[in-house]
Design a protein around this motif. Structure first.
Motif, PDB file in Angstrom:
ATOM      1  N   LEU A  45      -3.278   3.567  -2.324  1.00 14.04           N
ATOM      2  CA  LEU A  45      -3.302   2.597  -3.418  1.00 14.04           C
ATOM      3  C   LEU A  45      -2.757   1.267  -2.915  1.00 14.04           C
ATOM      4  O   LEU A  45      -1.678   1.206  -2.328  1.00 14.04           O
ATOM      5  N   THR A  46      -3.508   0.200  -3.146  1.00 10.62           N
ATOM      6  CA  THR A  46      -3.047  -1.149  -2.848  1.00 10.62           C
ATOM      7  C   THR A  46      -2.550  -1.724  -4.164  1.00 10.62           C
ATOM      8  O   THR A  46      -3.314  -1.834  -5.120  1.00 10.62           O
ATOM      9  N   ILE A  47      -1.265  -2.082  -4.217  1.00  9.43           N
ATOM     10  CA  ILE A  47      -0.630  -2.442  -5.483  1.00  9.43           C
ATOM     11  C   ILE A  47       0.042  -3.806  -5.431  1.00  9.43           C
ATOM     12  O   ILE A  47       0.346  -4.324  -4.357  1.00  9.43           O
ATOM     13  N   PHE A  48       0.252  -4.367  -6.610  1.00 15.66           N
ATOM     14  CA  PHE A  48       1.055  -5.584  -6.783  1.00 15.66           C
ATOM     15  C   PHE A  48       1.967  -5.365  -7.971  1.00 15.66           C
ATOM     16  O   PHE A  48       1.518  -4.871  -8.986  1.00 15.66           O
ATOM     17  N   PRO A  49       3.223  -5.674  -7.888  1.00 13.94           N
ATOM     18  CA  PRO A  49       3.912  -6.229  -6.727  1.00 13.94           C
ATOM     19  C   PRO A  49       4.182  -5.157  -5.689  1.00 13.94           C
ATOM     20  O   PRO A  49       4.096  -3.970  -5.963  1.00 13.94           O
TER      21      PRO A  49
ATOM     22  N   ALA B 214       7.059   7.845 -11.549  1.00 18.00           N
ATOM     23  CA  ALA B 214       8.240   8.458 -12.169  1.00 18.00           C
ATOM     24  C   ALA B 214       9.477   8.132 -11.342  1.00 18.00           C
ATOM     25  O   ALA B 214       9.468   8.245 -10.113  1.00 18.00           O
ATOM     26  N   GLY B 215      10.533   7.681 -12.012  1.00 18.57           N
ATOM     27  CA  GLY B 215      11.797   7.410 -11.351  1.00 18.57           C
ATOM     28  C   GLY B 215      11.898   6.062 -10.651  1.00 18.57           C
ATOM     29  O   GLY B 215      12.914   5.765 -10.035  1.00 18.57           O
ATOM     30  N   VAL B 216      10.849   5.242 -10.730  1.00 18.04           N
ATOM     31  CA  VAL B 216      10.876   3.919 -10.091  1.00 18.04           C
ATOM     32  C   VAL B 216      11.005   2.881 -11.206  1.00 18.04           C
ATOM     33  O   VAL B 216      10.035   2.582 -11.899  1.00 18.04           O
TER      34      VAL B 216
ATOM     35  N   THR C 283      14.311   0.060  -8.367  1.00 22.63           N
ATOM     36  CA  THR C 283      15.548   0.790  -8.082  1.00 22.63           C
ATOM     37  C   THR C 283      15.442   1.612  -6.805  1.00 22.63           C
ATOM     38  O   THR C 283      16.428   1.785  -6.096  1.00 22.63           O
ATOM     39  N   ASN C 284      14.255   2.152  -6.516  1.00 20.87           N
ATOM     40  CA  ASN C 284      14.048   2.972  -5.332  1.00 20.87           C
ATOM     41  C   ASN C 284      12.549   3.159  -5.103  1.00 20.87           C
ATOM     42  O   ASN C 284      11.735   2.854  -5.966  1.00 20.87           O
ATOM     43  N   SER C 285      12.200   3.694  -3.935  1.00 19.24           N
ATOM     44  CA  SER C 285      10.800   4.009  -3.633  1.00 19.24           C
ATOM     45  C   SER C 285      10.412   5.295  -4.348  1.00 19.24           C
ATOM     46  O   SER C 285      11.279   6.124  -4.635  1.00 19.24           O
ATOM     47  N   PRO C 286       9.120   5.503  -4.620  1.00 15.76           N
ATOM     48  CA  PRO C 286       8.702   6.760  -5.241  1.00 15.76           C
ATOM     49  C   PRO C 286       9.014   7.940  -4.332  1.00 15.76           C
ATOM     50  O   PRO C 286       8.854   7.850  -3.114  1.00 15.76           O
ATOM     51  N   GLY C 287       9.471   9.034  -4.924  1.00 16.48           N
ATOM     52  CA  GLY C 287       9.759  10.240  -4.158  1.00 16.48           C
ATOM     53  C   GLY C 287       8.474  10.986  -3.827  1.00 16.48           C
ATOM     54  O   GLY C 287       7.422  10.750  -4.433  1.00 16.48           O
ATOM     55  N   ALA C 288       8.553  11.888  -2.863  1.00 20.72           N
ATOM     56  CA  ALA C 288       7.397  12.703  -2.497  1.00 20.72           C
ATOM     57  C   ALA C 288       6.962  13.515  -3.717  1.00 20.72           C
ATOM     58  O   ALA C 288       7.784  14.163  -4.369  1.00 20.72           O
ATOM     59  N   GLY C 289       5.705  13.453  -4.065  1.00 20.00           N
ATOM     60  CA  GLY C 289       5.167  14.189  -5.204  1.00 20.00           C
ATOM     61  C   GLY C 289       5.525  13.597  -6.553  1.00 20.00           C
ATOM     62  O   GLY C 289       5.365  14.260  -7.580  1.00 20.00           O
ATOM     63  N   ALA C 290       6.007  12.345  -6.574  1.00 24.34           N
ATOM     64  CA  ALA C 290       6.374  11.711  -7.849  1.00 24.34           C
ATOM     65  C   ALA C 290       5.141  11.558  -8.744  1.00 24.34           C
ATOM     66  O   ALA C 290       4.054  11.253  -8.272  1.00 24.34           O
ATOM     67  N   LEU C 291       5.335  11.793 -10.015  1.00 32.11           N
ATOM     68  CA  LEU C 291       4.261  11.659 -10.993  1.00 32.11           C
ATOM     69  C   LEU C 291       3.814  10.209 -11.074  1.00 32.11           C
ATOM     70  O   LEU C 291       4.636   9.293 -11.089  1.00 32.11           O
ATOM     71  N   ILE C 292       2.494   9.988 -11.123  1.00 31.93           N
ATOM     72  CA  ILE C 292       1.934   8.647 -11.259  1.00 31.93           C
ATOM     73  C   ILE C 292       1.363   8.526 -12.667  1.00 31.93           C
ATOM     74  O   ILE C 292       0.492   9.305 -13.060  1.00 31.93           O
TER      75      ILE C 292
ATOM     76  N   SER D 210       0.848  -1.193   0.000  1.00 31.05           N
ATOM     77  CA  SER D 210       0.000   0.000   0.000  1.00 31.05           C
ATOM     78  C   SER D 210       0.882   1.241   0.000  1.00 31.05           C
ATOM     79  O   SER D 210       1.940   1.267   0.618  1.00 31.05           O
ATOM     80  N   ILE D 211       0.406   2.260  -0.692  1.00 28.54           N
ATOM     81  CA  ILE D 211       1.158   3.512  -0.736  1.00 28.54           C
ATOM     82  C   ILE D 211       0.158   4.669  -0.698  1.00 28.54           C
ATOM     83  O   ILE D 211      -0.862   4.640  -1.381  1.00 28.54           O
ATOM     84  N   LEU D 212       0.450   5.673   0.135  1.00 27.31           N
ATOM     85  CA  LEU D 212      -0.403   6.853   0.256  1.00 27.31           C
ATOM     86  C   LEU D 212       0.026   7.864  -0.797  1.00 27.31           C
ATOM     87  O   LEU D 212       1.201   8.217  -0.882  1.00 27.31           O
ATOM     88  N   THR D 213      -0.924   8.318  -1.610  1.00 24.44           N
ATOM     89  CA  THR D 213      -0.633   9.268  -2.679  1.00 24.44           C
ATOM     90  C   THR D 213      -1.460  10.529  -2.480  1.00 24.44           C
ATOM     91  O   THR D 213      -2.464  10.525  -1.781  1.00 24.44           O
ATOM     92  N   THR D 214      -1.035  11.600  -3.122  1.00 25.23           N
ATOM     93  CA  THR D 214      -1.735  12.876  -3.018  1.00 25.23           C
ATOM     94  C   THR D 214      -1.855  13.488  -4.404  1.00 25.23           C
ATOM     95  O   THR D 214      -1.218  13.043  -5.353  1.00 25.23           O
ATOM     96  N   GLY D 215      -2.704  14.514  -4.509  1.00 28.76           N
ATOM     97  CA  GLY D 215      -2.849  15.224  -5.773  1.00 28.76           C
ATOM     98  C   GLY D 215      -4.100  14.837  -6.549  1.00 28.76           C
ATOM     99  O   GLY D 215      -4.303  15.283  -7.669  1.00 28.76           O
ATOM    100  N   TRP D 216      -4.965  14.013  -5.957  1.00 30.72           N
ATOM    101  CA  TRP D 216      -6.195  13.593  -6.628  1.00 30.72           C
ATOM    102  C   TRP D 216      -7.274  14.642  -6.411  1.00 30.72           C
ATOM    103  O   TRP D 216      -7.207  15.442  -5.494  1.00 30.72           O
TER     104      TRP D 216
END
Length: 178
Positions: A60-64, A25-27, A76-85, A2-8
């Motif tokens: 968001l509940t995601i797989f994998p 973006a960037g993952v 490669t890394n976790s999504p950064g704060a404010g990363a584009l989805i 699960s990941i908490l997102t913003t901007g919706w």
């Protein structure tokens, strides 16, 4: 997972639905053998409908699951704060689509991505006929039992295949949308 997102948009039900595909973006995905970046964004599948219930937030509940380090590293890394989805659907691909229309999809996978296992069934005693056989060529066991049902005055013939299916390497399979 699960990941908490913003901007919706605030208070929108089902901003993403089960089965939607996203990337951050960037993952980037990593090679499952040497854990180095493939240079392609890692795609995730939404596992539960997500709504922006509190302000502009949506969980968001995601797989994998996002695993940025260790022996099970898959990104490669976790999504950064404010990363584009990026949301991958027919409309995002520039095609005309009506909301809720299904997108034709196909599957492709490596033979090591999934496992099919068949195991023998026990042949009971006290039956007219019973045997179990296994095909070495396709690896499937089949049990046959024939018995007489005196109550209904009929012969019962029963065939059984016991099996299990599992995911071994999910990164060895992908969905192809048209």
């Amino acid at each position: 997972t699960s990941i908490l997102t913003t901007g919706w948009t605030a208070s929108i039900a089902n901003v993403l639905k089960v089965g939607d595909k996203i990337s951050f973006a960037g993952v980037y995905a990593v090679n499952p053998q040497n854990r180095t970046s493939t240079g392609s964004l890692q795609h995730f599948v939404i596992q539960a409908d997500a709504s922006s219930d509190v302000g502009t937030l949506a969980t968001l509940t995601i797989f994998p699951a996002i695993v940025p380090s260790g022996q099970f590293r898959n990104v490669t890394n976790s999504p950064g704060a404010g990363a584009l989805i990026n949301v991958w659907d027919a409309a995002a691909a520039g095609q005309a689509a009506i909301a809720g229309d299904p997108v034709a999809q196909g599957l492709v996978w490596n033979k090591q991505a999934f496992a099919f296992v068949s195991f023998p069934g026990q042949v009971p005693n006290g039956v007219d006929m019973g045997y179990e056989d296994r095909s070495a060529q396709i690896g499937v066991s089949l049990r046959f039992v024939r018995m007489f049902d005196g109550y209904r005055d009929m012969w019962i013939n029963r065939f059984d295949v016991y099996y299990g299916i599992g995911i071994l390497y999910p990164e060895g399979a992908c969905v192809i949308a048209s």
